[in-house]
Enzyme design. Structure first.
Site, PDB file in Angstrom:
ATOM      1  N   CYS A  82       2.751  -4.934   6.915  1.00  0.00           N
ATOM      2  CA  CYS A  82       2.469  -4.707   5.499  1.00  0.00           C
ATOM      3  C   CYS A  82       3.653  -4.047   4.812  1.00  0.00           C
ATOM      4  CB  CYS A  82       1.219  -3.839   5.340  1.00  0.00           C
ATOM      5  SG  CYS A  82      -0.308  -4.786   5.434  1.00  0.00           S
ATOM      6  N   HIS A  86       0.818  -1.210   0.000  1.00  0.00           N
ATOM      7  CA  HIS A  86       0.000   0.000   0.000  1.00  0.00           C
ATOM      8  C   HIS A  86       0.851   1.258   0.000  1.00  0.00           C
ATOM      9  CE1 HIS A  86       0.630   1.098   4.282  1.00  0.00           C
ATOM     10  NE2 HIS A  86       0.631  -0.202   4.503  1.00  0.00           N
TER      11      HIS A  86
END
Length: 704
Positions: A607, A588
């Protein structure tokens, strides 16, 4: 802020996989490879399928340099000529092979029996087989490989996700065909049948191997494949030569040792050797393809899915080879088919040829050493980097200048550090670490290449965690790369392979329970409105509440959820790239842009934060929706407003990997910090190299 979050309902994997994915991913080379390599571009077949080229204006290499789009040489990537060839297509399956789907058999397994049938076997010395009716014990068809059971002992291998299918049943003879005469019983066939009936446990520890061996020798009426009346058959010699050279693959030849067959061996000894070679063939194929231990035993964050070879297919492929050359090719085909594995193998061969590796005395810690300064550690630094004295300098000179500074700069470049010539804490640690024997590290990294799907997908995304880089790879060559931020040692980015599904623009961030409990609750107890100032709403029973009405010093977080709406301050930035997995991690954007300028980029909760996400998205959709013109300009129209999802039509793998040693585009072996201790854990499991302190793994399963 970045990392693991609640992704909502996850569809079943079977529904996620596009039936034409592995074929259609070849498309992107149309524009991307032309820009990267300046070469002829796609094959004629791919050009016919996808039509006009797809171009991307600039490569997101993360350096800020103005480079031509996908200039592999300028960006320091592997050159197009170094691409890994996909495994040969030897089966015409009704569906395209999906390397991530354990229920779809590999093409090699599906067609092994048909490709290498018994009509043209490798020559063996004749031994009359025994009658099937008289000698065949009750057997069952081999079952699929099972999950591995930890670190290897002698004669053990790794099992993982089932990838094979049962061999096809032979067709029954037509009524008009006369029943063939029963073959004569021989001492060899009698002894081999006895081993199959009651002695296989001495040769193979795994039930799947024993079932495959029993079925194979029963089907061939106990005819030998690896031995003959006068000793080893040509196939047996090829197998033993391969086992003896297992060190070249980073394996231990002792694991596949077969006692020599005496010149005057009797039938019982030949039967024993026959079964030992066959069982060692299965063990070798499993070790070289899927590894020597179950990687999931290292940590909950080590979660790959190695492709375990099917035992029946291994025997069919190897034992029924047409000639010695075909047999050698069959055994070689089980090794990883990725370019970096072969490059590491070459480096290992060079070091093994050199013999004993010269070790260097460690350079002691101290203050940062800058060019022009004097330090008593300078002679050790010269010895470590092999730099002689500058002209006019005296022996024992302690001035840090000239050629030594340039050697330090070159070393920093190879080690992935800031190239400033300053010998600080990180450079000093890398110098001492790289001064050790590199062989165990190379072997450990070769082992981790076996954790990837064996079939090389035509296109894939690969995040190398210790390198802090993500690459989009087509036909073995990178077509896009950029910097990433990965998880901290206490909140690690997991090692896994899944399928890229879609991108979400203007995402909301639903804060995971672990972050609420460990980070947000202490803030709320100190200041009930601390999260409001970050744009995070407190939700109870589906409604946003005033956090000042809750006594957080007495209340827990049970019954409350925390949500950050889309916007500039959102922890996920403007977009996220989804490959559903049980760890709830994804790639992301991030509003914390300054972290990408750091050399060591381990700051997230698991992440992967992507630098230049719009360029990455453009390259991603050139693969996933080819020919539709998803340029940065068009993608930018999706930004702002409510959450939007754009699915990929072509699904392809995302590999989160952990390689601390690899070969760069100039053929140099480079190393990176063992960020999570996974390299040390791999070496410990293999019983090689020195033991190191592992990283703290007290981390929650779901993190952002």
């Amino acid at each position: 802020m970045s990392g693991r979050g609640v992704t909502g309902t996850v569809e079943k994997k079977s529904a996620m996989r596009h039936r034409a994915a592995s074929r259609s991913m070849l498309a992107v080379a149309t524009g991307l490879a032309l820009a990267a390599a300046g070469g002829p571009g796609l094959s004629v077949q791919a050009q016919e399928f996808y039509g006009s080229a797809i171009a991307i204006d600039r490569a997101g290499h993360g350096t800020g340099d103005s480079l031509p789009a996908f200039d592999a040489d300028a960006a320091g990537m592997l050159r197009p000529g170094q691409a890994a060839a996909a495994l040969p297509a030897i089966a015409d399956d009704s569906q395209p092979f999906d390397a991530l789907d354990p229920r779809r058999p590999s093409p090699a397994h599906s067609a092994a029996l048909a490709l290498h049938g018994p009509d043209a076997p490798l020559p063996v010395e004749s031994t009359a087989p025994a009658p099937v009716a008289a000698l065949a014990p009750a057997t069952t068809l081999p079952s699929a490989p099972m999950v591995g059971d930890g670190a290897p002992g002698l004669g053990e291998g790794t099992s993982g996700t089932p990838t094979g299918a049962a061999p096809p049943a032979s067709s029954a003879p037509s009524p008009a065909t006369a029943e063939p005469a029963a073959p004569a019983v021989t001492p060899f066939s009698t002894h081999l049948a006895a081993i199959v009936e009651s002695g296989l446990a001495r040769f193979a520890s795994r039930p799947t191997d024993r079932e495959a061996l029993a079925a194979y020798y029963t089907a061939r009426n106990f005819q030998p494949a690896f031995t003959g009346e006068s000793g080893l058959a040509p196939l047996g010699q090829v197998a033993l030569d391969t086992f003896a050279g297992a060190g070249a693959e980073g394996l231990d030849p002792a694991d596949y040792a077969v006692p020599p067959l005496p010149a005057d061996a009797d039938a019982a000894q030949r039967a024993e050797t026959e079964m030992r070679v066959a069982a060692a063939t299965l063990l070798y194929a499993r070790h070289v393809q899927s590894g020597r231990f179950d990687p999931k035993t290292l940590s909950k964050d080590v979660d790959p899915s190695p492709t375990v070879p099917d035992s029946a297919a291994v025997l069919a492929r190897v034992a029924d080879a047409r000639d010695p050359q075909d047999a050698r090719a069959a055994l070689a085909s089980f090794a990883p088919q990725y370019d970096q594995y072969r490059l590491l193998k070459d480096q290992l061969a060079q070091l093994q040829a050199q013999g004993q590796v010269v070790s260097h005395a460690p350079i002691p810690p101290g203050p940062s050493l800058r060019p022009g300064e004097s330090d008593p550690r300078v002679p050790l630094l010269r010895a470590r980097l092999g730099v002689g004295l500058d002209a006019g300098a005296q022996e024992g000179d302690e001035f840090y200048e000239g050629a030594l500074v340039e050697a330090v700069r070159a070393f920093q470049a190879l080690a992935g550090q800031k190239v400033d010539g300053i010998v600080g804490r990180n450079t000093l640690a890398a110098l001492n670490d790289a001064g050790a024997d590199p062989v165990p590290d190379i072997i450990a990294n070769m082992e981790r290449w076996r954790w990837l799907p064996h079939e090389v997908a035509p296109a894939y995304v690969m995040v190398n965690i210790p390198e802090f880089m993500v690459r989009i790879v087509v036909d073995g060559s990178p077509v896009h790369e950029t910097r990433v931020v990965v998880g901290k040692p206490e909140t690690q980015t997991p090692i896994l392979s899944e399928s890229m599904q879609n991108a979400v623009f203007n995402p909301s961030w639903h804060v995971p329970p672990s972050i609420i409990r460990n980070e947000m609750l202490p803030k709320l107890r100190a200041d009930p409105y601390a999260l409001v100032r970050q744009g995070i709403d407190v939700v109870r029973n589906g409604r946003v509440i005033d956090p000042g009405t809750v006594d957080w010093r007495r209340a827990g977080t049970q019954g409350y959820s925390f949500r950050q709406e889309p916007g500039e301050r959102n922890a996920l930035g403007r977009m996220k790239f989804m490959f559903p997995n049980k760890h709830a991690v994804y790639l992301h954007d991030t509003p914390s842009r300054a972290l990408f300028s750091r050399d060591r980029r381990a700051f997230s909760h698991g992440c992967v934060r992507v630098h230049e996400p719009m360029e990455f998205a453009e390259a991603l959709f050139a693969l996933g929706r080819p020919g539709e013109g998803w340029s940065q300009q068009r993608l930018s129209r999706l930004l702002g407003g409510k959450e939007k999802s754009l699915p990929l039509k072509n699904k392809y793998p995302v590999h989160l990997v952990y390689f601390t040693s690899f070969v760069d585009g100039n053929g140099q072996l480079v190393t990176r910090e063992d960020l999570y201790g996974t390299n040390a854990a791999t070496k410990s499991a293999l019983g090689i190299g020195g033991a190191r302190q592992f990283a703290d793994r007290k981390a929650d399963t779901v993190r952002r």
